[in-house]
Design a protein around this motif. Sequence first.
Motif, PDB file in Angstrom:
ATOM      1  N   THR A 153       0.573  -1.371  -0.074  1.00 42.81           N
ATOM      2  CA  THR A 153       0.007  -0.417  -0.160  1.00 42.81           C
ATOM      3  C   THR A 153       1.061   1.136   0.079  1.00 42.81           C
ATOM      4  OG1 THR A 153      -1.966  -0.771   1.172  1.00 42.81           O
ATOM      5  CG2 THR A 153      -1.843   1.229   1.150  1.00 42.81           C
ATOM      6  N   LEU A 157       0.895   5.073   0.514  1.00 38.74           N
ATOM      7  CA  LEU A 157       0.089   6.130   0.596  1.00 38.74           C
ATOM      8  C   LEU A 157       0.422   7.344  -0.119  1.00 38.74           C
ATOM      9  CD1 LEU A 157       1.239   5.544   4.634  1.00 38.74           C
ATOM     10  CD2 LEU A 157      -1.243   5.149   2.852  1.00 38.74           C
ATOM     11  N   SER A 178      -1.840  10.712   3.933  1.00 38.89           N
ATOM     12  CA  SER A 178      -3.486  10.494   3.391  1.00 38.89           C
ATOM     13  C   SER A 178      -3.499   9.516   2.740  1.00 38.89           C
ATOM     14  CB  SER A 178      -3.853  11.739   2.039  1.00 38.89           C
ATOM     15  OG  SER A 178      -4.817  11.221   2.202  1.00 38.89           O
ATOM     16  N   TYR A 179      -4.301   8.302   2.926  1.00 36.15           N
ATOM     17  CA  TYR A 179      -4.548   6.980   3.401  1.00 36.15           C
ATOM     18  C   TYR A 179      -5.601   6.951   1.726  1.00 36.15           C
ATOM     19  CZ  TYR A 179      -5.431   1.835   2.988  1.00 36.15           C
ATOM     20  OH  TYR A 179      -5.041   0.289   2.822  1.00 36.15           O
ATOM     21  N   GLY A 180      -5.542   7.376   0.495  1.00 32.08           N
ATOM     22  CA  GLY A 180      -6.340   7.445  -0.705  1.00 32.08           C
ATOM     23  C   GLY A 180      -5.771   9.037  -1.051  1.00 32.08           C
ATOM     24  N   GLU A 181      -6.783   9.277  -1.807  1.00 28.68           N
ATOM     25  CA  GLU A 181      -6.119  11.240  -2.467  1.00 28.68           C
ATOM     26  C   GLU A 181      -7.301  11.392  -1.640  1.00 28.68           C
ATOM     27  OE1 GLU A 181      -5.625  11.972  -6.473  1.00 28.68           O
ATOM     28  OE2 GLU A 181      -5.634   9.801  -7.026  1.00 28.68           O
ATOM     29  N   TRP A 182      -6.560  13.082  -1.786  1.00 30.43           N
ATOM     30  CA  TRP A 182      -7.408  13.851  -0.447  1.00 30.43           C
ATOM     31  C   TRP A 182      -8.063  14.467  -1.672  1.00 30.43           C
ATOM     32  CZ3 TRP A 182      -5.922  17.597  -4.325  1.00 30.43           C
ATOM     33  CH2 TRP A 182      -4.935  17.237  -4.976  1.00 30.43           C
ATOM     34  N   PHE A 230      -9.044  14.392   4.260  1.00 29.70           N
ATOM     35  CA  PHE A 230      -8.616  13.055   4.372  1.00 29.70           C
ATOM     36  C   PHE A 230      -8.843  12.468   4.529  1.00 29.70           C
ATOM     37  CE2 PHE A 230      -5.463  16.160   4.940  1.00 29.70           C
ATOM     38  CZ  PHE A 230      -4.510  15.386   6.095  1.00 29.70           C
ATOM     39  N   SER A 231      -8.134  11.333   4.615  1.00 26.87           N
ATOM     40  CA  SER A 231      -8.281  10.197   5.677  1.00 26.87           C
ATOM     41  C   SER A 231      -6.560   9.847   5.948  1.00 26.87           C
ATOM     42  CB  SER A 231      -9.098   8.596   5.357  1.00 26.87           C
ATOM     43  OG  SER A 231     -10.023   9.397   5.104  1.00 26.87           O
ATOM     44  N   ARG A 236       0.697   8.101  -7.988  1.00 27.65           N
ATOM     45  CA  ARG A 236      -0.520   7.558  -9.126  1.00 27.65           C
ATOM     46  C   ARG A 236       0.326   6.612 -10.508  1.00 27.65           C
ATOM     47  NH1 ARG A 236      -2.258  13.257  -9.493  1.00 27.65           N
ATOM     48  NH2 ARG A 236      -3.650  13.348  -8.104  1.00 27.65           N
TER      49      ARG A 236
END
Length: 292
Positions: A35, A37, A50-54, A63-64, A99
Motif C-alpha cells: 500500500t 500512501l 493520506s490514505y487514498g487521495e485527498w 482526507f483520511s 499514481r
Amino acid sequence: MRVKLSLSLMFRALGVFLLVAVFPSSALAQPPASTVLFRVFLTDGRVLSSYGEWARLDDRVIFSMPTQLSRQPVELQLVNIPAQRVDWPRTEQYAESVRAAAYAATRGDADFDAFSSEVAKVLNDVAMVKDAASRLKMAERARQKLADWPASHYGYRNKEVREALGVLDEVIAQLRVAVGITSFDLSLSANAPVAEPPPPPLPPPTDAELVEQFAAAASIADSPLDRISLLSTVLRLIDRAIGMLPPEWASRMRGAAGAELEKEQRVDQAYNDLRTRSLEEANTLARKGRAA
C-alpha cells in the motif's frame, strides 16, 4: 534491391527486439507493491499521510489519515484542514508519483505488453511493403506512437522506449536515403520522449512519525472539535505504542499534547457554559416579556 532486403530484415529484427528484449512479458513483472500512501505537504515543511487521495473543496482539504498501518483493516481518522496551509506544488507532484507507482504495480505491464505487440506487428507489416515511400510513412507513424507512450503512461518503461527509438531512428534514416531524402530531419531527435517517471513514493511512516503527523494536523486545524479529536488520537497512539517509542521523546510528546488537549477542553467547556447561560437568560427574559 539490396537496400530493400536489408531494411526488411531490419524491421523484422526490430519487431522481435520490441517483443523480447525491450518489453519483457508480464509473467516477469514484479509483484504489486504494498500500500502506497498519498502525502499532504504543509507550507511549514511538515508532512501528513493520506490514505487514498485527498479532496480539495473550496478552502478546505479533507482526507483520511491512518492511525496504524500494521494491521487490517487499517484504522483511519478524517482530517479537515485549511487549503492555504498546504504546499500544493509538492503535494500534487507527489500525487503523480503515487499514481505512477499504482499504475506500474497494476496495469503497467499488461498495457505495455499489448502496446509493444501492436508496435511490433506494425513493424513486421512494414517489412512486407514494397513501396519505399509507403514503408517510410508507416515506420514514422509507428515511431510517433512509440514516442507518445511515456507521456500518457506516467513515464512507464521510459528507458526501454528510448532504446527502441534509437534503433528505429537508424532504420528510418536508411529508409529516407532509400527514397532520396538526404537532408537530416531534426524531428527524429526532437520527438524523443521526455516524460521521465516520477520519483518513487516515500516509505510508510513509522509509529513515531504518525504521532508527529497527528500533532501537526492538530496544530493547524481551525475547529476546536477537530483539535480535541486529533490531540486525543496523539495520546492514544503514544499509549498504544508504549515501549516501542523512544521514552524521552514519547514523554515529551505526550506532555505537550496533553497540555494542549486540556487547554482546548477548558476553552470548549467555557464556551458551552457561556452558551448555556445565554440560553437560560434569553428564556428568562422571554418569560418576563410574556408575563408583562
